[in-house]
Design an enzyme around this catalytic site. Structure first.
Site, PDB file in Angstrom:
ATOM      1  N   THR A 121       0.764  -1.297   0.098  1.00 15.69           N
ATOM      2  CA  THR A 121       0.098   0.173   0.071  1.00 15.69           C
ATOM      3  C   THR A 121       0.506   1.748  -0.074  1.00 15.69           C
ATOM      4  OG1 THR A 121      -1.699   0.777   1.546  1.00 15.69           O
ATOM      5  CG2 THR A 121      -0.150  -0.872   2.781  1.00 15.69           C
ATOM      6  N   ASP A 122       0.670   2.368  -0.247  1.00 21.40           N
ATOM      7  CA  ASP A 122       1.176   3.722  -0.446  1.00 21.40           C
ATOM      8  C   ASP A 122       1.080   4.303   1.240  1.00 21.40           C
ATOM      9  OD1 ASP A 122      -1.623   3.827   0.223  1.00 21.40           O
ATOM     10  OD2 ASP A 122      -2.188   6.007  -1.567  1.00 21.40           O
ATOM     11  N   GLU A 123       0.374   3.588   1.770  1.00 24.76           N
ATOM     12  CA  GLU A 123      -0.266   3.995   3.473  1.00 24.76           C
ATOM     13  C   GLU A 123       1.765   3.665   3.923  1.00 24.76           C
ATOM     14  OE1 GLU A 123      -3.024   3.694   5.634  1.00 24.76           O
ATOM     15  OE2 GLU A 123      -4.571   3.231   4.150  1.00 24.76           O
ATOM     16  N   TYR A 129      -2.074  -0.278  11.182  1.00 24.11           N
ATOM     17  CA  TYR A 129      -2.413  -1.153  10.165  1.00 24.11           C
ATOM     18  C   TYR A 129      -0.669  -1.182   9.079  1.00 24.11           C
ATOM     19  CZ  TYR A 129      -3.409  -1.810   4.918  1.00 24.11           C
ATOM     20  OH  TYR A 129      -2.643  -1.869   3.552  1.00 24.11           O
ATOM     21  N   LYS A 139       2.202  -3.319   7.353  1.00 24.34           N
ATOM     22  CA  LYS A 139       2.802  -3.927   5.733  1.00 24.34           C
ATOM     23  C   LYS A 139       3.969  -3.325   5.678  1.00 24.34           C
ATOM     24  CE  LYS A 139      -0.180  -4.689   2.947  1.00 24.34           C
ATOM     25  NZ  LYS A 139       0.090  -5.710   2.335  1.00 24.34           N
TER      26      LYS A 139
HETATM   27  P1  NAD Z   1      -9.555  -7.652   2.340  1.00 24.25           P
HETATM   28  O1  NAD Z   1      -9.724  -7.043   3.155  1.00 24.25           O
HETATM   29  O2  NAD Z   1     -11.091  -7.470   1.458  1.00 24.25           O
HETATM   30  O3  NAD Z   1      -9.540  -8.616   1.593  1.00 24.25           O
HETATM   31  C1  NAD Z   1      -7.799  -9.771   2.521  1.00 24.25           C
HETATM   32  C2  NAD Z   1      -8.416 -10.921   2.440  1.00 24.25           C
HETATM   33  O4  NAD Z   1      -7.062 -11.792   3.167  1.00 24.25           O
HETATM   34  C3  NAD Z   1      -9.619 -11.398   2.881  1.00 24.25           C
HETATM   35  O5  NAD Z   1     -10.094 -12.410   2.711  1.00 24.25           O
HETATM   36  C4  NAD Z   1      -8.927 -11.882   4.538  1.00 24.25           C
HETATM   37  O6  NAD Z   1      -9.505 -13.455   5.116  1.00 24.25           O
HETATM   38  C5  NAD Z   1      -7.360 -12.185   4.077  1.00 24.25           C
HETATM   39  N1  NAD Z   1      -6.531 -12.515   5.123  1.00 24.25           N
HETATM   40  C6  NAD Z   1      -6.566 -11.619   5.943  1.00 24.25           C
HETATM   41  N2  NAD Z   1      -5.495 -12.440   6.998  1.00 24.25           N
HETATM   42  C7  NAD Z   1      -5.061 -13.287   6.771  1.00 24.25           C
HETATM   43  C8  NAD Z   1      -4.132 -14.539   7.332  1.00 24.25           C
HETATM   44  N3  NAD Z   1      -3.411 -14.371   7.986  1.00 24.25           N
HETATM   45  N4  NAD Z   1      -4.538 -15.855   5.893  1.00 24.25           N
HETATM   46  C9  NAD Z   1      -5.350 -16.002   5.474  1.00 24.25           C
HETATM   47  N5  NAD Z   1      -6.173 -15.032   4.929  1.00 24.25           N
HETATM   48  C10 NAD Z   1      -6.259 -13.448   5.627  1.00 24.25           C
HETATM   49  O7  NAD Z   1      -8.231  -6.269   1.602  1.00 24.25           O
HETATM   50  P2  NAD Z   1      -8.348  -5.814   0.428  1.00 24.25           P
HETATM   51  O8  NAD Z   1      -8.831  -4.467   0.249  1.00 24.25           O
HETATM   52  O9  NAD Z   1      -8.371  -7.059  -1.212  1.00 24.25           O
HETATM   53  O10 NAD Z   1      -7.163  -5.659   0.186  1.00 24.25           O
HETATM   54  C11 NAD Z   1      -5.972  -6.621  -0.174  1.00 24.25           C
HETATM   55  C12 NAD Z   1      -4.248  -6.268  -0.545  1.00 24.25           C
HETATM   56  O11 NAD Z   1      -4.190  -5.435  -1.114  1.00 24.25           O
HETATM   57  C13 NAD Z   1      -3.935  -6.170   1.255  1.00 24.25           C
HETATM   58  O12 NAD Z   1      -2.271  -6.531   1.838  1.00 24.25           O
HETATM   59  C14 NAD Z   1      -3.934  -5.054   1.795  1.00 24.25           C
HETATM   60  O13 NAD Z   1      -3.216  -4.242   2.284  1.00 24.25           O
HETATM   61  C15 NAD Z   1      -3.485  -4.370  -0.178  1.00 24.25           C
HETATM   62  N6  NAD Z   1      -4.147  -3.058  -0.461  1.00 24.25           N
HETATM   63  C16 NAD Z   1      -5.104  -2.758  -0.240  1.00 24.25           C
HETATM   64  C17 NAD Z   1      -5.865  -1.362  -1.348  1.00 24.25           C
HETATM   65  C18 NAD Z   1      -7.310  -0.985  -0.775  1.00 24.25           C
HETATM   66  O14 NAD Z   1      -7.436   0.297  -0.756  1.00 24.25           O
HETATM   67  N7  NAD Z   1      -8.165  -1.871  -0.717  1.00 24.25           N
HETATM   68  C19 NAD Z   1      -4.971  -0.178  -1.436  1.00 24.25           C
HETATM   69  C20 NAD Z   1      -3.451  -1.245  -1.041  1.00 24.25           C
HETATM   70  C21 NAD Z   1      -2.721  -1.932  -0.681  1.00 24.25           C
HETATM   71  O1  DAU Z   2      -4.452   4.409   0.805  1.00 26.37           O
HETATM   72  C1  DAU Z   2      -4.252   2.688   0.862  1.00 26.37           C
HETATM   73  C2  DAU Z   2      -5.633   2.335   1.607  1.00 26.37           C
HETATM   74  O2  DAU Z   2      -6.134   2.542   1.815  1.00 26.37           O
HETATM   75  C3  DAU Z   2      -5.423   0.491   1.555  1.00 26.37           C
HETATM   76  O3  DAU Z   2      -3.928   0.248   2.450  1.00 26.37           O
HETATM   77  C4  DAU Z   2      -6.247  -0.132   2.963  1.00 26.37           C
HETATM   78  O4  DAU Z   2      -5.993  -1.312   2.774  1.00 26.37           O
HETATM   79  C5  DAU Z   2      -7.524   0.547   3.002  1.00 26.37           C
HETATM   80  O5  DAU Z   2      -8.402   0.608   3.615  1.00 26.37           O
HETATM   81  C6  DAU Z   2      -7.563   1.735   2.559  1.00 26.37           C
HETATM   82  O6  DAU Z   2      -7.397   3.046   3.600  1.00 26.37           O
HETATM   83  P1  DAU Z   2      -7.259   4.268   4.081  1.00 26.37           P
HETATM   84  O7  DAU Z   2      -7.684   4.380   5.918  1.00 26.37           O
HETATM   85  O8  DAU Z   2      -7.013   5.616   3.510  1.00 26.37           O
HETATM   86  O9  DAU Z   2      -9.262   4.061   3.574  1.00 26.37           O
HETATM   87  P2  DAU Z   2     -10.639   4.232   3.885  1.00 26.37           P
HETATM   88  O10 DAU Z   2     -11.963   3.978   3.147  1.00 26.37           O
HETATM   89  O11 DAU Z   2     -11.093   3.494   5.622  1.00 26.37           O
HETATM   90  O12 DAU Z   2     -10.599   5.942   4.394  1.00 26.37           O
HETATM   91  C7  DAU Z   2     -10.973   6.519   3.491  1.00 26.37           C
HETATM   92  C8  DAU Z   2     -10.878   8.212   3.705  1.00 26.37           C
HETATM   93  O13 DAU Z   2     -12.156   8.112   4.322  1.00 26.37           O
HETATM   94  C9  DAU Z   2      -9.721   8.117   4.720  1.00 26.37           C
HETATM   95  O14 DAU Z   2      -9.423   8.944   5.115  1.00 26.37           O
HETATM   96  C10 DAU Z   2     -10.506   8.232   6.313  1.00 26.37           C
HETATM   97  C11 DAU Z   2     -12.354   8.952   6.222  1.00 26.37           C
HETATM   98  N1  DAU Z   2     -13.456   8.310   6.145  1.00 26.37           N
HETATM   99  C12 DAU Z   2     -13.328   6.653   6.536  1.00 26.37           C
HETATM  100  C13 DAU Z   2     -14.336   6.473   6.666  1.00 26.37           C
HETATM  101  C14 DAU Z   2     -14.681   4.722   6.731  1.00 26.37           C
HETATM  102  C15 DAU Z   2     -14.305   8.721   6.581  1.00 26.37           C
HETATM  103  O15 DAU Z   2     -14.106   9.925   6.436  1.00 26.37           O
HETATM  104  N2  DAU Z   2     -15.745   7.780   6.874  1.00 26.37           N
HETATM  105  C16 DAU Z   2     -15.483   6.738   7.166  1.00 26.37           C
HETATM  106  O16 DAU Z   2     -16.982   6.210   7.759  1.00 26.37           O
END
Ligand code: NAD
Ligand code: DAU
Length: 358
Positions: free
Chosen positions: A141-143, A166, A170
């Protein structure tokens, strides 16, 4: 699709029952003839409805395994006998990491360590030819880069500076993956991506929260002043970047993937309300439900990604702009409210605010 995923290629996807992993698995099943081994602990955010609904899913083998269990992970790697590993499994929600950081250390740090050790054992025993083609792709992730001011963007050379449990977990997993390359020679590629959105996202993240709260006529929670900025990327565009990185990326390299979609949270929420006003009009605009709430502790102010490297070297660019992607996403949620209700009941998550330290 790059020909490297030739028919019969064995791809081990971790986290394939999640949001991004699910999109990747569907793409692999529909657009390649690879075998897809889907290792997932089947946690609260997991769901295989979209995969099971495909007409072509006989090359999908679900491995219900928790990466925190080394023996089970080793057995799953042995069973899948992969040519490629794409590691997405992680606890992924920042707010949950504030309330319960340990699960993030277990899955994201220890889980990645267990996977690396299992895969190293497998890779070292491969024939020279299979070893040469093998890749371990770590999806991050970019985080990990922390928070930006009003100018600039993250790139592959930005120093790590994570702020939440988190993102720290990562960051730790990224360091482990790089160390396994430098020390043991494991052929790795890392990608760091910005915020994804699209169909099948578990309804705890901003975009599904806003759509579902609005449709339910409930307050739409906007954290802090609503001026935090994220760089939104449609999930299918991310998956395309992943497939390019794993098939054509250079071993040992990192590629940043962003959406060219910087928006304040306030703007994102207002855009969704405008689309809903058009598609599901009510007497009063949905924007009247927007409610500023207590800020997230350690809330990163701004993310933005410079995607030039993957763009120049691998020819990636996103196909969806935010206006198209968000509209399609809103329509998808309107048409799939039954799925949202089902996964809410299954997971026990009912849209309540978490991660406030209250
Ligand atoms: P998600 O939470 O929807 O899915 C994650 C999956 O991983 C789930 O099905 C969960 O059961 C599985 N998992 C978690 N811990 C596990 C373990 N110990 N063993 C086996 N399975 C496990 O997440 P997502 O949004 O699909 O993100 C997927 C990946 O991409 C993550 O690594 C996240 O850090 C990365 N990522 C997400 C975003 C985003 O915006 N969602 C952005 C950048 C990177
Ligand atoms: O940048 C990549 C990341 O983006 C991934 O690595 C993470 O897995 C993914 O969950 C996401 O993280 P964020 O914290 O940016 O996503 P989230 O959807 O939780 O929140 C997006 C923004 O919106 C953040 O600034 C918090 C705000 N927010 C979030 C929720 C859930 C609100 O204002 N209200 C809300 O109810």
């Amino acid at each position: 699709m790059n020909p490297w995923f030739s028919p019969g290629t064995r791809v081990l996807v971790t986290g394939g029952a999640g949001f991004i992993g699910g999109c990747l698995v569907r793409c692999l099943l529909q657009e390649t003839e690879a075998y897809v081994f889907n290792l997932d602990k089947l946690g609260y955010a997991s769901d295989c409805t979209s995969i099971n609904a495909l007409s072509i899913n006989d090359r999908h083998i679900l491995l219900p395994v928790n990466l925190t269990n080394l023996e089970a992970t080793k057995a799953a790697v042995k069973e899948s006998n992969p040519d490629v590993v794409m590691h997405l499994a992680a606890e992924s929600h920042v707010d949950r990491s504030i309330d319960g950081p340990e699960a993030f250390i277990d899955s994201n740090v220890k889980g990645t360590f267990n996977l690396l050790e299992s895969v190293r054992e497998h890779w070292e025993a491969l024939s020279q030819e299979r070893q040469e083609h093998f890749r371990f792709h770590h999806i991050s992730t970019d985080e990990v880069f922390g928070s930006l001011g009003s100018q600039g963007s993250f790139s592959e050379t930005t120093a790590y500076d994570p702020c939440s449990p988190y993102s720290a977990s990562k960051a730790a997993s990224d360091h482990l993956v790089r160390a396994w390359h430098r020390t043991y020679g494991l052929p790795i590629v890392i990608t760091n991506c910005s915020n994804n959105y699209g169909p099948w996202q578990f309804p705890e993240k901003l975009i599904p929260v806003v759509i579902l709260k609005a449709l339910a006529g409930e307050p739409i929670p906007l954290y802090g002043d609503g001026e935090n900025i994220r760089d939104w990327l449609f999930v299918e565009d991310h998956v395309e970047g992943l497939l390019l990185a794993v098939t054509a990326g250079k071993i040992g390299e990192t590629y940043c993937i962003g959406g060219y979609g910087e928006r304040t949270n306030k703007k994102v929420v207002e855009t969704i309300c405008t689309i809903l006003d058009e598609l599901r009009p009510q007497e009063v605009s949905y924007s009247s439900l927007i409610t500023k709430v207590k800020d997230r502790p350690g809330h990163d102010r701004r993310y933005a990604i410079n995607s030039q490297k993957i763009s120049n070297e691998l020819g990636w660019k996103p196909r969806h702009n935010f206006e198209i992607g968000i509209r399609n996403t809103v329509i998808w949620y309107i048409n799939n409210l039954d799925w949202c209700e089902k996964i809410g009941i299954k997971s026990g998550y009912q849209g309540n605010r978490i991660g406030t330290l209250d």
